[in-house]
Design a protein around this motif. Structure first.
Motif, PDB file in Angstrom:
ATOM      1  N   GLU A   1      18.873 -14.034 -44.113  1.00 54.23           N
ATOM      2  CA  GLU A   1      20.339 -14.008 -44.173  1.00 54.23           C
ATOM      3  C   GLU A   1      20.856 -12.584 -44.343  1.00 54.23           C
ATOM      4  OE1 GLU A   1      23.977 -15.900 -46.874  1.00 54.23           O
ATOM      5  OE2 GLU A   1      21.966 -16.785 -46.956  1.00 54.23           O
TER       6      GLU A   1
ATOM      7  N   ASP B   1      14.387 -11.736 -46.401  1.00 56.59           N
ATOM      8  CA  ASP B   1      15.688 -12.379 -46.574  1.00 56.59           C
ATOM      9  C   ASP B   1      16.380 -12.413 -45.211  1.00 56.59           C
ATOM     10  OD1 ASP B   1      18.245 -13.193 -47.185  1.00 56.59           O
ATOM     11  OD2 ASP B   1      18.458 -11.911 -48.950  1.00 56.59           O
TER      12      ASP B   1
ATOM     13  N   LYS C   1      23.079 -10.184 -41.747  1.00 54.34           N
ATOM     14  CA  LYS C   1      24.289  -9.492 -42.190  1.00 54.34           C
ATOM     15  C   LYS C   1      24.251  -8.014 -41.778  1.00 54.34           C
ATOM     16  CE  LYS C   1      26.329  -7.944 -46.575  1.00 54.34           C
ATOM     17  NZ  LYS C   1      26.194  -8.020 -48.053  1.00 54.34           N
TER      18      LYS C   1
END
Length: 497
Positions: free
Chosen positions: A326, A324, A330
Motif C-alpha cells: 500500500e 508494504d 502511494k
C-alpha cells in the motif's frame, strides 16, 4: 456592539470582527494548503512546495516533524518532502494550521483566560489523538486537529474579546454563573455557536463540522473528540484522582478497546506529553494550564512506559518494516505525478524513491550513490536507516586496479543484483571494505541509468534486523530504481529542450 443587539445580529457582528483579525484561514500559506487538501489528485510534492515558499513555516514544520509526538524513532526528517511522505499529507497540513492558529492567538491579548483555553484545547487534542491511535483510527491526525479546533470560537473570543471578555469572566466568577450563562448574558449567544459558524465558514474537516453540529452522535470518531475535551476539563476542574475522572477512564478504555490499567497509564502519560506538545507548537504560555497527575519526580513506572503499549510508539529499528504494498503504491502514484508535472526535481525524485525502498520494500538501510564522470569512484549522496549519517559519510569506494568489484560491475553492466551469501555475480568480488562497512550477508544493488549512461546506483540491505531478502522484495527494489532512472532521464531531456 451594543448589549441589546439581537442574538443573531450579535453573532454576525462577532463573525465579522474575527474575519478582520487575520485568523489562520486568511493566511496565504494556509489558504493554499487547505485548497490542496480538498483536491484528491494533488500530489504531496505540491504541499511541500507551498510550505517551502514560507521559510519560517518550513523551519517550524521540520522541528515538529522531528519531535517525539510525530517521530518517536531516531531517523531524522530533514526535508519537507520527507516530512510529507513519512507523516502523511494530513499530519503536515494540520501542523501548518496549528502553528498559524497559535501565532494568531499569541499576537492577541494573551490573557490568563486565553492561556487556560488554549492549554485545555492542546491537552484535549493530545489525549484524543492517543485514543484514536490506540483504537486504530484511520487518521489520528484528523482527530487531533478536530479536537484542537472544536472550541475555536472560544479561542478567538478570549484572544480578541477585549472588554466583553472581561465582563464574561467577571460574571462567571462573581455571580456564580456558568461560563455559558455568562456568555449568553453578555453576548446574547454561546461561544459554541460561534465555533460552529467559524468551522462551517472556514470549510474545515468534515469530522470537525460533524462534531460541532452533532456532539452526541454515537460515532466513535466524534466521541473521540468529545472525550478528549471531557478528560481535559475534568482534570482541570476535578483532578486526576476524582471519581469523575475514574468514570472517564472507564469510558476511554471501552472506546479504545484497551484494559482499564493500560488506558489510565496512557492518559496519565499523555497529560505530561501535552506540555511538550504545547511548547513545541509555540504555546509555552498555555503549558502551565495543563493539569499534571504527578510531580516530575514521582511519575509511576506505568505512566512513564505507557507509550510502549500504544501503536504510535516505536523502537529505533521498528521503522524498518516488511514489504508494504500500500505504501509502495502511494509513493509510485506520487512519483507519477512528479514525472508528469512541469518541474521534474532531482531531489524530489530521489527522496520519493529512497522512501519507497526504505518503507515500501521494507529494508533497514538504503543508499543512493553517484559515480564520478570517469566511473573510478562511487560516493553516497543520500542514505536512510538507523545509521544513515555514518553510512552516507563512509560509503565511498574506488574502482579496484585489478579484478571486478560488484558495485562497479553493476555500473558497467547496467545490471541489478541480489547478492546473498551463496550467490554473487560471476567474476565479481565483494570488497572487504564493503563487507566491513555494511556487515551485510545479503544486499541488493541496482544502477541508475540516464540516457543509457550509468550515473550511480542504489544499495539496500536488511542486515540490522537480520531479515532475509526475497525475490519479491528484489523485484520491488528494481522497480523503484527503474522509476528513478526514468524520472532523471525525463528531467535531463527537458533541460536540453
Amino acid at each position: 456592539m451594543k448589549r441589546d443587539m439581537e442574538p443573531q445580529s450579535s453573532l454576525d457582528a462577532w463573525l465579522e470582527l474575527i474575519r478582520r483579525q487575520d485568523m489562520p484561514i486568511f493566511d496565504q500559506t494556509v489558504q493554499r494548503i487547505i485548497a490542496l487538501s480538498s483536491d484528491d489528485r494533488a500530489p504531496m510534492s505540491d504541499l511541500a512546495d507551498v510550505i517551502l515558499h514560507d521559510s519560517s513555516m518550513t523551519a517550524r514544520v521540520l522541528k515538529l516533524a522531528n519531535s517525539i509526538l510525530y517521530n518517536p524513532s531516531t531517523n531524522g526528517i530533514n526535508t519537507i518532502t520527507r516530512a510529507v511522505i513519512v507523516l502523511g499529507f494530513n499530519a503536515v497540513r494540520n501542523i501548518c494550521l496549528t502553528l498559524t492558529l497559535i501565532d494568531t492567538l499569541v499576537q492577541g491579548a494573551a490573557k490568563e483566560r486565553l492561556g487556560r483555553e488554549l492549554g485545555r484545547a492542546m491537552h484535549a487534542a493530545v489525549q484524543a489523538r492517543s485514543l484514536a491511535a490506540a483504537r486504530g483510527d484511520k487518521s489520528p491526525e484528523e482527530v487531533f486537529i478536530a479536537t484542537l479546533l472544536y472550541r475555536i470560537g472560544e479561542l478567538a473570543f478570549w484572544c480578541f474579546g477585549g472588554e466583553q471578555a472581561d465582563r464574561v469572566e467577571q460574571l462567571a466568577s462573581q455571580q456564580g454563573l456558568t461560563q455559558e450563562q455568562a456568555q449568553e448574558r453578555v453576548l446574547g449567544f454561546r461561544l459554541s455557536q460561534l465555533s460552529r459558524q467559524l468551522v462551517q465558514e472556514w470549510h474545515l474537516s468534515q469530522l470537525l463540522q460533524d462534531a460541532t453540529q452533532y456532539p452526541t452522535r454515537q460515532d466513535p470518531r466524534i466521541q473521540n473528540v468529545m472525550l478528549g475535551h471531557q478528560i481535559a476539563r475534568c482534570a482541570e476542574e476535578h483532578g486526576w484522582q476524582s471519581d469523575a475522572m475514574s468514570k472517564l477512564f472507564t469510558k476511554a478504555a471501552k472506546l479504545a478497546e484497551l484494559s482499564p490499567e493500560k488506558t489510565k497509564a496512557l492518559l496519565l502519560q499523555k497529560a505530561r506529553a501535552a506540555i511538550d506538545v504545547a511548547t513545541d507548537f509555540g504555546a509555552a504560555f498555555a503549558a502551565p494550564h495543563i493539569p499534571q497527575p504527578y510531580p516530575e519526580t514521582a511519575v509511576p513506572e506505568a505512566a512513564r512506559s505507557a507509550d510502549s503499549s500504544a501503536p504510535a510508539a516505536t523502537a529505533s529499528l521498528a521503522e524498518a518494516s516488511n514489504r508494504d504494498p500500500e505504501f509502495q503504491a502511494k509513493v509510485l502514484r506520487e512519483l507519477s505525478a512528479v514525472l508528469e508535472g512541469s518541474a521534474c526535481s532531482f531531489n524530489v525524485i530521489m527522496e520519493l524513491v529512497l522512501e519507497g525502498i526504505f518503507r515500501g520494500v521494507g529494508v533497514d538501510r538504503v543508499v543512493f550513490a553517484l559515480t564520478t564522470p570517469d566511473k573510478s569512484v562511487i560516493k553516497a549522496k543520500y542514505a536512510l536507516g538507523a545509521d544513515d549519517d555514518a553510512l552516507s559519510e563512509r560509503f565511498a569506494f574506488k574502482r579496484p586496479s585489478r579484478g571486478q568489484d560488484v558495485l562497479f560491475q553493476t555500473l558497467d553492466h547496467k545490471h541489478p543484483y541480489l547478492v546473498e551469501s551463496t550467490t554473487r555475480p560471476a567474476d565479481a568480488a565483494i570488497s572487504e571494505r564493503l563487507t566491513e562497512l555494511t556487515k551485510a550477508t545479503a544486499f541488493m544493488v541496482a544502477p541508475i541509468v540516464v540516457e543509457n549512461r550509468s550515473i550511480g546506483l542504489f544499495y539496500a540491505d536488511r542486515s540490522l534486523t537480520n531479515r532475509p531478502l526475497d525475490a519479491a522484495s528484489f523485484d520491488d527494489f528494481k522497480h523503484f530504481v527503474h522509476q528513478a532512472s526514468m524520472g532523471l532521464t525525463r528531467a535531463s531531456v527537458r533541460r536540453h529542450q
